[in-house]
Design a protein around this motif. Structure first.
Motif, PDB file in Angstrom:
ATOM      1  N   PHE A   1       0.801  -1.233   0.000  1.00 18.32           N
ATOM      2  CA  PHE A   1       0.000   0.000   0.000  1.00 18.32           C
ATOM      3  C   PHE A   1       0.831   1.279   0.000  1.00 18.32           C
ATOM      4  O   PHE A   1       0.285   2.372   0.047  1.00 18.32           O
ATOM      5  N   LEU A   2       2.170   1.152  -0.007  1.00 19.20           N
ATOM      6  CA  LEU A   2       3.008   2.351  -0.026  1.00 19.20           C
ATOM      7  C   LEU A   2       3.764   2.432  -1.345  1.00 19.20           C
ATOM      8  O   LEU A   2       4.121   1.412  -1.934  1.00 19.20           O
ATOM      9  N   TYR A   3       3.995   3.628  -1.802  1.00 20.49           N
ATOM     10  CA  TYR A   3       4.877   3.840  -2.950  1.00 20.49           C
ATOM     11  C   TYR A   3       5.588   5.177  -2.745  1.00 20.49           C
ATOM     12  O   TYR A   3       5.164   5.990  -1.916  1.00 20.49           O
ATOM     13  N   THR A   4       6.670   5.390  -3.478  1.00 18.88           N
ATOM     14  CA  THR A   4       7.357   6.682  -3.355  1.00 18.88           C
ATOM     15  C   THR A   4       7.107   7.492  -4.617  1.00 18.88           C
ATOM     16  O   THR A   4       6.903   6.940  -5.705  1.00 18.88           O
ATOM     17  N   ASP A   5       7.101   8.802  -4.445  1.00 23.71           N
ATOM     18  CA  ASP A   5       6.885   9.687  -5.590  1.00 23.71           C
ATOM     19  C   ASP A   5       7.586  11.017  -5.312  1.00 23.71           C
ATOM     20  O   ASP A   5       7.846  11.357  -4.160  1.00 23.71           O
ATOM     21  N   LYS A   6       7.854  11.737  -6.417  1.00 21.16           N
ATOM     22  CA  LYS A   6       8.515  13.041  -6.272  1.00 21.16           C
ATOM     23  C   LYS A   6       7.471  14.143  -6.425  1.00 21.16           C
ATOM     24  O   LYS A   6       6.499  13.997  -7.172  1.00 21.16           O
ATOM     25  N   SER A   7       7.678  15.226  -5.670  1.00 18.54           N
ATOM     26  CA  SER A   7       6.770  16.366  -5.786  1.00 18.54           C
ATOM     27  C   SER A   7       7.583  17.636  -5.550  1.00 18.54           C
ATOM     28  O   SER A   7       8.755  17.579  -5.177  1.00 18.54           O
ATOM     29  N   MET A   8       6.938  18.776  -5.778  1.00 22.25           N
ATOM     30  CA  MET A   8       7.616  20.046  -5.530  1.00 22.25           C
ATOM     31  C   MET A   8       7.237  20.535  -4.135  1.00 22.25           C
ATOM     32  O   MET A   8       6.097  20.419  -3.710  1.00 22.25           O
ATOM     33  N   GLN A   9       8.218  21.080  -3.436  1.00 20.60           N
ATOM     34  CA  GLN A   9       7.987  21.551  -2.068  1.00 20.60           C
ATOM     35  C   GLN A   9       8.690  22.901  -1.901  1.00 20.60           C
ATOM     36  O   GLN A   9       9.736  23.136  -2.509  1.00 20.60           O
ATOM     37  N   TRP A  10       8.130  23.770  -1.058  1.00 19.13           N
ATOM     38  CA  TRP A  10       8.774  25.063  -0.809  1.00 19.13           C
ATOM     39  C   TRP A  10      10.050  24.860  -0.006  1.00 19.13           C
ATOM     40  O   TRP A  10      10.087  24.094   0.950  1.00 19.13           O
ATOM     41  N   TYR A  11      11.111  25.583  -0.437  1.00 19.13           N
ATOM     42  CA  TYR A  11      12.430  25.445   0.169  1.00 19.13           C
ATOM     43  C   TYR A  11      12.954  26.837   0.501  1.00 19.13           C
ATOM     44  O   TYR A  11      12.741  27.788  -0.244  1.00 19.13           O
ATOM     45  N   SER A  12      13.618  26.926   1.655  1.00 19.60           N
ATOM     46  CA  SER A  12      14.220  28.208   2.030  1.00 19.60           C
ATOM     47  C   SER A  12      15.726  28.129   1.822  1.00 19.60           C
ATOM     48  O   SER A  12      16.414  27.429   2.561  1.00 19.60           O
ATOM     49  N   PRO A  13      16.276  28.822   0.812  1.00 11.96           N
ATOM     50  CA  PRO A  13      17.723  28.756   0.557  1.00 11.96           C
ATOM     51  C   PRO A  13      18.516  29.310   1.743  1.00 11.96           C
ATOM     52  O   PRO A  13      19.585  28.800   2.062  1.00 11.96           O
ATOM     53  N   SER A  14      17.975  30.316   2.454  1.00 11.68           N
ATOM     54  CA  SER A  14      18.743  30.882   3.575  1.00 11.68           C
ATOM     55  C   SER A  14      18.792  29.920   4.759  1.00 11.68           C
ATOM     56  O   SER A  14      19.833  29.766   5.395  1.00 11.68           O
ATOM     57  N   ALA A  15      17.667  29.243   5.037  1.00 13.91           N
ATOM     58  CA  ALA A  15      17.661  28.292   6.154  1.00 13.91           C
ATOM     59  C   ALA A  15      18.196  26.931   5.716  1.00 13.91           C
ATOM     60  O   ALA A  15      18.398  26.048   6.549  1.00 13.91           O
ATOM     61  N   LYS A  16      18.410  26.767   4.424  1.00 15.43           N
ATOM     62  CA  LYS A  16      18.876  25.501   3.842  1.00 15.43           C
ATOM     63  C   LYS A  16      17.993  24.328   4.242  1.00 15.43           C
ATOM     64  O   LYS A  16      18.466  23.261   4.634  1.00 15.43           O
ATOM     65  N   ARG A  17      16.683  24.530   4.157  1.00 21.28           N
ATOM     66  CA  ARG A  17      15.796  23.411   4.434  1.00 21.28           C
ATOM     67  C   ARG A  17      14.422  23.615   3.791  1.00 21.28           C
ATOM     68  O   ARG A  17      14.035  24.731   3.449  1.00 21.28           O
ATOM     69  N   PHE A  18      13.723  22.491   3.663  1.00 24.11           N
ATOM     70  CA  PHE A  18      12.346  22.546   3.171  1.00 24.11           C
ATOM     71  C   PHE A  18      11.454  23.136   4.252  1.00 24.11           C
ATOM     72  O   PHE A  18      11.717  22.974   5.441  1.00 24.11           O
ATOM     73  N   LEU A  19      10.405  23.812   3.821  1.00 26.71           N
ATOM     74  CA  LEU A  19       9.456  24.392   4.772  1.00 26.71           C
ATOM     75  C   LEU A  19       8.096  23.718   4.581  1.00 26.71           C
ATOM     76  O   LEU A  19       7.346  24.066   3.680  1.00 26.71           O
ATOM     77  N   PRO A  20       7.811  22.730   5.420  1.00 28.47           N
ATOM     78  CA  PRO A  20       6.561  21.991   5.233  1.00 28.47           C
ATOM     79  C   PRO A  20       5.331  22.756   5.729  1.00 28.47           C
ATOM     80  O   PRO A  20       5.448  23.687   6.520  1.00 28.47           O
ATOM     81  N   ASP A  21       4.197  22.341   5.316  1.00 26.53           N
ATOM     82  CA  ASP A  21       2.842  22.845   5.582  1.00 26.53           C
ATOM     83  C   ASP A  21       2.753  24.212   6.250  1.00 26.53           C
ATOM     84  O   ASP A  21       2.787  25.229   5.595  1.00 26.53           O
ATOM     85  N   ARG A  22       2.654  24.264   7.582  1.00 26.69           N
ATOM     86  CA  ARG A  22       2.344  25.525   8.266  1.00 26.69           C
ATOM     87  C   ARG A  22       3.452  26.561   8.162  1.00 26.69           C
ATOM     88  O   ARG A  22       3.249  27.716   8.529  1.00 26.69           O
ATOM     89  N   TYR A  23       4.661  26.162   7.733  1.00 27.16           N
ATOM     90  CA  TYR A  23       5.744  27.132   7.600  1.00 27.16           C
ATOM     91  C   TYR A  23       5.515  28.061   6.408  1.00 27.16           C
ATOM     92  O   TYR A  23       6.134  29.103   6.296  1.00 27.16           O
ATOM     93  N   VAL A  24       4.640  27.625   5.495  1.00 29.51           N
ATOM     94  CA  VAL A  24       4.331  28.465   4.339  1.00 29.51           C
ATOM     95  C   VAL A  24       2.817  28.659   4.283  1.00 29.51           C
ATOM     96  O   VAL A  24       2.055  27.706   4.415  1.00 29.51           O
ATOM     97  N   GLU A  25       2.402  29.924   4.121  1.00 30.53           N
ATOM     98  CA  GLU A  25       0.984  30.214   3.981  1.00 30.53           C
ATOM     99  C   GLU A  25       0.749  30.969   2.690  1.00 30.53           C
ATOM    100  O   GLU A  25       1.668  31.576   2.135  1.00 30.53           O
ATOM    101  N   GLY A  26      -0.487  30.923   2.230  1.00 27.70           N
ATOM    102  CA  GLY A  26      -0.817  31.639   1.002  1.00 27.70           C
ATOM    103  C   GLY A  26      -2.309  31.603   0.795  1.00 27.70           C
ATOM    104  O   GLY A  26      -3.066  31.279   1.711  1.00 27.70           O
ATOM    105  N   THR A  27      -2.733  31.920  -0.423  1.00 20.88           N
ATOM    106  CA  THR A  27      -4.157  31.930  -0.718  1.00 20.88           C
ATOM    107  C   THR A  27      -4.553  30.595  -1.339  1.00 20.88           C
ATOM    108  O   THR A  27      -3.878  30.092  -2.232  1.00 20.88           O
ATOM    109  N   CYS A  28      -5.645  30.012  -0.840  1.00 25.19           N
ATOM    110  CA  CYS A  28      -6.124  28.718  -1.327  1.00 25.19           C
ATOM    111  C   CYS A  28      -6.569  28.851  -2.783  1.00 25.19           C
ATOM    112  O   CYS A  28      -7.349  29.755  -3.104  1.00 25.19           O
ATOM    113  N   TYR A  29      -6.077  27.964  -3.635  1.00 23.04           N
ATOM    114  CA  TYR A  29      -6.454  28.048  -5.066  1.00 23.04           C
ATOM    115  C   TYR A  29      -7.819  27.419  -5.329  1.00 23.04           C
ATOM    116  O   TYR A  29      -8.314  27.450  -6.445  1.00 23.04           O
ATOM    117  N   ILE A  30      -8.438  26.858  -4.278  1.00 23.47           N
ATOM    118  CA  ILE A  30      -9.779  26.286  -4.458  1.00 23.47           C
ATOM    119  C   ILE A  30     -10.862  27.252  -3.976  1.00 23.47           C
ATOM    120  O   ILE A  30     -11.812  27.541  -4.678  1.00 23.47           O
TER     121      ILE A  30
END
Ligand SMILES: [Zn+2]
Length: 604
Positions: free
Chosen positions: A117-146
């Protein structure tokens, strides 16, 4: 035969204090149902814990400038204090940051992987070059496209409830204001589409007893949208390590939505370890006769009715093979009596605006049973409810104090005074009944039936109806006293007054049990006024547990099985002539000035 009942209560996030909305949403209803089943003599296990991982906790740590571990423990300790104050009797309230929880979560992960039931896949994620890390969910906010909501998280919109693809977010901005760029990342996904037929079948089987609101949020949602694959790992360095080589080292952890629910399984396993009976948890998890109840708020319905059963059914017997080489499947939830929300004085509760009644703070001014009473009669079972201070005072004074408290106090005090601290002895040579009048027999018959009616409402988790039935019976006893008027009969015919007072005491002794799941503190006091030496319930205590991750404090519940009779949910067998203890009022009348004082505290 006693039933095995697992009471699984939503795991609070370690980033905020608990308010009345949280208490009436999940902790209190879970405790009421647990106490009822304990009184019936069923085998009850109540579990939950602090959700110590996830971005709400790491963001709180960033904001407070303290290590994450310190922050989660600060809130966790506050939760333990609150649950003791309110009498929320967890057999185990632990945390997700334990070696045991890591192991159980990883075993579910591996079982799902093994079962395809598991598989791996690639996706795009927001990254902070200054912090040198990915910023998951709540670290990035914006306007809902739905739906266009401006405060959407990058992975989910709290306004429309949809899962979002981070790269589609409109006007993305990071919490710390740093520049953002999209980078490719790889994750594990749970292929929920493969499990959709099983989840639908599970929901259809349970739909006759699931609340309408719960079925609407789950079965109808699946029928409309289908179950789509979801990522179960993410780029964050705080959380449960991924049991596949190289992944944790790459700064990834198991996604908190996936592992926090596994606490319902890992906590019983930890409880078994602490209780010295390693196999005990199977009685609630592998035994197909066991019933599991999940007490949650409406924002969590889909996780508990669809995703969690999918995880369990997908892991199946493979979990136990990995975990301890047994090969039985895990059972799935029986009922998910999710509550709607409680508002406050007509507005949504908001921690950041301090538009809230905080649990620990409220306990400094009010007795726990007064709070439990209002939170039960006002529980948002089928629609949102509202905490209103004027109503709190009115219902405390007019119902809890006037109808129930005064009844118990008036009759006990009268008996204590006129029969020298004893229940009137209306027997002949210890034999009952002695010429009990029809009106006496009728009252006791009505109260006896209450054990069925109140019990049936409690079984179905209709807690407002259940406490309403109990209060109606208290009114019936008051009417009986109006008719029989022992206060004047005592002067002319003490024998008649004795029949009335004996009958009323027996009715009150029964009502004490009917009210006990809701009002445990005052029922326990009343129990002692009646002269009983064994308590109605066990006791709560905390304990430090040490494992390879450090020490965590847990809340537990201890029952002295030799001290508490197994079946207490039954009408009183009060003995004529038995000794009473000196009674005192059970509840306090509240002054109207409380209303303005409390309203003035809001929003400050
Ligand atoms: Zn939205």
């Amino acid at each position: 035969m006693p039933e095995n009942i697992l009471i699984a209560i939503a795991w609070p996030y370690a980033n905020a204090e608990i308010h009345v909305g949280n208490i009436t949403g999940s902790h209190l209803p879970g405790d009421i149902v647990a106490r009822y089943h304990r009184l019936k003599g069923n085998n009850v296990l109540v579990v939950s814990g602090t959700d110590s991982h996830g971005t709400p906790v790491t963001l709180a740590a960033d904001k407070e400038g303290r290590p994450v571990e310190e922050v989660y423990k600060k809130y966790h300790d506050g939760f333990l204090e609150l649950f003791q104050g309110f009498g929320i009797t967890y057999d185990l309230f632990t945390t997700t940051h334990t070696e045991n929880h890591f192991k159980v979560s990883q075993s579910i992960f591996l079982a799902l992987k093994e079962n395809g039931f598991l598989y791996t896949d690639k996706s795009m994620q927001w990254y902070s070059p200054s912090a040198k890390r990915f910023l998951p969910d709540r670290y990035v906010e914006g306007t809902c496209y739905i739906c266009g909501y401006e405060g959407a998280r990058s992975d989910q919109c709290d306004n429309c409830g949809n899962v979002l693809e981070p790269e589609k977010l409109i006007n993305p901005r990071s919490k710390d204001g740093s520049a953002l760029e999209l980078r490719e990342t790889e994750h594990f996904y749970l292929d929920l589409s493969k499990l959709e037929p099983d989840v639908k079948k599970f929901l259809e089987e349970r739909s006759p007893h699931l609340r309408d609101t719960v079925i609407g949020e789950s079965l109808r949602k699946i029928e409309a949208e289908g179950l789509k694959p979801r990522p179960i790992t993410r780029d964050l360095d705080w959380g449960v390590p991924i049991p596949i080589e190289g992944w944790t080292e790459a700064g990834k952890r198991i996604y908190v939505w996936f592992e926090a629910v596994i606490g319902y399984l890992s906590a019983p396993i930890e409880w078994s370890q602490l209780s010295g009976n390693l196999e005990a948890w199977r009685e609630w998890w592998v035994n197909p006769e066991a019933k599991q109840f999940h007490f949650i708020g409406k924002d969590n319905i889909f996780f508990h009715t669809s995703l969690w059963p999918a995880q369990l059914m997908g892991a199946g017997s493979q979990f136990l093979k990995i975990f301890d080489e047994d090969d039985k499947p895990l059972i799935v939830p029986y009922d998910v009596p999710a509550n709607q929300f409680m508002n406050l004085e007509g507005q949504k509760i908001s921690g950041s605006r301090n538009w809230a009644v905080w649990g620990r703070d409220a306990l400094t001014r009010y007795d726990p049973d007064a709070l439990r009473y209002y939170l039960t009669v006002n529980m948002p079972e089928n629609k949102d409810s509202d905490w209103d201070w004027a109503e709190f005072v009115a219902r405390n004074n007019n119902e809890l104090v006037a109808t129930w408290g005064n009844l118990a106090n008036r009759v006990l005090s009268f008996a204590y005074k006129h029969w020298e601290g004893h229940v009137p002895d209306i027997s002949t040579d210890g034999q009952l009944p002695v010429a009990m009048r029809d009106i006496d027999k009728q009252l006791l018959e009505t109260i006896k039936n209450g054990f069925n009616t109140v019990g049936a409402e409690l079984e179905a988790v209709h807690l407002r109806a259940a406490i309403g039935e109990a209060m109606k019976l208290a009114t019936t006893v008051n009417q009986y006293l109006d008719q029989t008027a022992p206060w004047s009969a005592i002067k002319t015919n003490k024998e008649e007054a004795a029949k009335t007072i004996y009958t009323a005491l027996k009715a009150i002794d029964s009502l004490k049990i009917l009210f006990a799941p809701f009002l445990p503190f005052t029922s326990e006091r009343l129990h002692r006024f009646f002269g009983y030496e064994t308590p109605l319930f066990g006791e709560q205590y905390t304990e430090d547990v040490t494992d390879s991750l450090g020490t965590h404090k847990v809340l537990r519940y201890r029952v002295r099985r030799d001290a508490i009779p197994p079946h207490q949910w039954k009408p009183s067998e009060l003995k004529p002539g038995s000794e009473l203890n000196e009674p005192a009022p059970l509840f306090k009348k509240l002054d109207e000035s409380v209303i303005d004082e409390e309203r003035a505290r809001l929003g400050k």
